[in-house]
Every structure is written in structure tokens, then in C-alpha cells.
Design a protein around this motif. Structure first.
Motif, PDB file in Angstrom:
ATOM      1  N   SER A   1      31.487  48.320  46.816  1.00  0.00           N
ATOM      2  CA  SER A   1      30.354  47.471  46.475  1.00  0.00           C
ATOM      3  C   SER A   1      29.343  47.393  47.613  1.00  0.00           C
TER       4      SER A   1
ATOM      5  N   SER B   1      23.080  40.072  41.541  1.00  0.00           N
ATOM      6  CA  SER B   1      23.541  40.011  40.155  1.00  0.00           C
ATOM      7  C   SER B   1      24.999  39.562  40.125  1.00  0.00           C
TER       8      SER B   1
ATOM      9  N   TRP C   1      27.168  40.111  37.924  1.00  0.00           N
ATOM     10  CA  TRP C   1      28.041  41.218  37.489  1.00  0.00           C
ATOM     11  C   TRP C   1      28.373  42.145  38.635  1.00  0.00           C
TER      12      TRP C   1
ATOM     13  N   ARG D   1      30.719  40.228  41.004  1.00  0.00           N
ATOM     14  CA  ARG D   1      32.051  40.042  40.416  1.00  0.00           C
ATOM     15  C   ARG D   1      32.823  41.352  40.381  1.00  0.00           C
ATOM     16  N   TYR D   2      32.189  42.404  39.848  1.00  0.00           N
ATOM     17  CA  TYR D   2      32.888  43.691  39.752  1.00  0.00           C
ATOM     18  C   TYR D   2      33.147  44.303  41.114  1.00  0.00           C
TER      19      TYR D   2
ATOM     20  N   GLU E   1      36.712  42.754  42.374  1.00  0.00           N
ATOM     21  CA  GLU E   1      37.855  42.737  41.465  1.00  0.00           C
ATOM     22  C   GLU E   1      38.718  43.963  41.686  1.00  0.00           C
TER      23      GLU E   1
ATOM     24  N   TYR F   1      35.535  49.316  38.642  1.00  0.00           N
ATOM     25  CA  TYR F   1      34.124  49.166  38.329  1.00  0.00           C
ATOM     26  C   TYR F   1      33.219  49.317  39.540  1.00  0.00           C
ATOM     27  N   SER F   2      33.639  48.862  40.696  1.00  0.00           N
ATOM     28  CA  SER F   2      32.775  49.017  41.878  1.00  0.00           C
ATOM     29  C   SER F   2      32.692  50.476  42.304  1.00  0.00           C
TER      30      SER F   2
END
Length: 192
Positions: free
Chosen positions: A90, A121, A123, A126-127, A130, A134-135
Motif C-alpha cells: 500500500s 480513500s 477503500w 482498508r485494503y 488487510e 488487494y493491496s
């Protein structure tokens, strides 16, 4: 003077976005069900098992799974170890997006908005914190176009290595690679 102020403001957005991700990471919130089920795979399976379908109705690319398994072996089985690679992805995605904004957007005032969206954002934050892939998806979604802009003339074998690695790290990277392939095909036909 205005350009310098705009540059400082962009750097402030970037650094604050990185800081937000680190703060959320250090909050050490509990795993939700999908994260816990994916973490069980990382704990229970061997490295070769990640080439097969995962248990508990989970999906994860093999390279992402291998990195997560290695982190658990190095740092121990806890949320910080599980979320370390996603947070790094991220942060790196945010830095690359900053570089992409500098290269592609000429108007210094227009650079703020897309960087702000990615930095703050909910999203993306958060991603990015986690135990899911997703990152890594976001990182490769920014890295692959960045490579096209930054180093457009790479040998085909290098793109092949990048493509194979990307697909094994991020499932949606197939779509980015297809778009990049169409871009190079278009560019090649125009030049001929």
C-alpha cells in the motif's frame, strides 16, 4: 514560489497518506472472517500447497501466499506479521502513484485531487491494511502503467518475466497486462 508550495503540498499529502496507513496498521484490529480463513491457509499449508486451491473458500495468488507464509515463519503468527506485506504494498503503491501523477499530469493544481483520493480513500486504506491480496492488486495496477511510462522500451523477455510474475502475485494484473499489450500493439502499428 507557487510551484514550490504545490510540491510541498503534494509531499504533505503523500507523507500523511503513508502515516495514516502506518497508524491503521499499528491499531492491530482483529482479523475478520475472510482474513482469518486466509491466515489459516498460511499457517496450515506448505509452500507447494499454494499452487493448489486453498481451503476455507479462499483465493490468493501463489507469490502472495508464499510471502505471507515466509513472514509468519520469520516474525511469528500474529496480525502484525500477516499485515506487514499488504501495508508495504500500500505504501509503495502510494509512492508510485505520486510519481505517476508528477509524470502524467502537467497542471500542478490537478495533481492534488487524484493523489488525495488514493492517499485518503477509505477503500485504499482498508485494503492496504488487510490480510488479503488487494493491496498487491493495487500496487501492480499502479506499477505496470508506471513501467510503461517510466521505461517504455523494455526488451520483450523482460515484459514476459514481469507479466508472469505479476499474474502470480495479483490476479487482476492480467487485465492491466492486456491493456499494456494493446497499447504497445497500437503504438507499433502507428509507427509502421
Amino acid at each position: 514560489m507557487r510551484t514550490r508550495i504545490n510540491t510541498y503540498f503534494l509531499l504533505l499529502i503523500l507523507l500523511t497518506g503513508v502515516l495514516v496507513r502506518i497508524v491503521v496498521y499499528w491499531q492491530n484490529r482483529s482479523l475478520f472472517l475472510d482474513e482469518a480463513n486466509l491466515a489459516r491457509n498460511f499457517v496450515e499449508k506448505s509452500y507447494t500447497d499454494f499452487l493448489l486451491p486453498l481451503a476455507y473458500e479462499q483465493y490468493s495468488p501463489p507469490i502472495f501466499s508464499w510471502i505471507e507464509k515466509a513472514q509468519l515463519q520469520w516474525w511469528g503468527v500474529h496480525e502484525y506479521a500477516l499485515r506487514l506485506f499488504p501495508v508495504w504494498c500500500s505504501v509503495l503503491a502510494l509512492v508510485l502513484f505520486y510519481q505517476l501523477c508528477l509524470r502524467l499530469i502537467d497542471n500542478v493544481y490537478l495533481r492534488w485531487f487524484p493523489l488525495w483520493l488514493v492517499a485518503f480513500s477509505g477503500w485504499f486504506i482498508r485494503y492496504g491494511t488487510e490480510v488479503k491480496q488487494y493491496s498487491a492488486d493495487i500496487l501492480l495496477g499502479i506499477l505496470l502503467p508506471y513501467l510503461v511510462v517510466r521505461a517504455p522500451i523494455l526488451a520483450p523477455w523482460k515484459w514476459a518475466v514481469i507479466g508472469v510474475t505479476a499474474v502470480w502475485l495479483s490476479m487482476p494484473s492480467v487485465f492491466f497486462l492486456a491493456g499494456i499489450g494493446l497499447y504497445f500493439l497500437y503504438k507499433y502499428t502507428i509507427e509502421q
